[in-house]
Scaffold this active site. Structure first.
Site: not given
Length: 193
Positions: A134-136
């Site tokens: 995920h981008y997080r």
């Protein structure tokens, strides 16, 4: 560990990753070790991924700064890198194959300590693996900084046992987050649970 649990949509699984590099310059330096661990949301270890020392020539290791040369010699990583035949692409593909058994693409933030630096190196040298996350980020070092600002006594319970190898650093990060989880109320002035 072998894959014993199927990927279940409702599971919240976390991918922990750590890299050792020849230095911190993402344009000049290179990944020399990678390891991954998958936990559940309660930080119970579900699986340990492959751990790879990535082949590099002696002259690249000798070009590292003194801290890195000393550290990687002391940990044994120096010799493992010289003995390795594994290239970045092989380590990336094997790591993704392992993760696919446990976590769906894009389902987990990248977890670890100072993980933004690892993400920068992955973006350049293992882009398919970087996109698997995920981008997080779940960056344990953020909690360390906040504890230092708001509740410095929390830091007293953090014990690092790592030898600065990728896998041992991951287990230190998981243990550190477990410690902070016990103290979460203290961050906000709430009673410790």
């Amino acid at each position: 560990m072998a894959s014993e649990l199927p990927v279940v949509e409702s599971d919240r699984r976390l991918i922990w990753i750590d890299l050792e590099m020849t230095g911190l310059d993402t344009h000049r330096d290179s990944i020399i070790e990678i390891a991954t661990v998958v936990t559940d949301a309660q930080l119970n270890v579900l699986a340990e991924g492959p751990e790879f020392a990535i082949s590099h020539p002696l002259q690249m290791l000798e070009a590292m700064d003194e801290w890195n040369r000393n550290q990687h010699r002391h940990s044994g990583l120096w010799q493992r890198v010289l003995n390795s035949e594994i290239q970045h692409a092989q380590a990336e593909a094997s790591t993704i194959a392992f993760l696919q058994q446990w976590v769906k693409t894009g389902a987990s933030p990248m977890c670890g300590n100072s993980i933004c630096q690892d993400r920068r190196f992955l973006h350049r040298q293992m882009p398919c693996l970087e996109r698997y996350f995920h981008y997080r980020n779940l960056d344990v070092s953020t909690l360390k900084e906040l504890a230092g600002c708001w509740a410095p006594s929390i830091l007293d319970g953090v014990v690092k046992t790592s030898s600065h190898t990728a896998l041992s650093d991951i287990y230190d990060s998981i243990a550190e987050l477990r410690h902070y989880r016990k103290s979460m109320g203290t961050f906000a002035g709430l009673p410790v649970v």
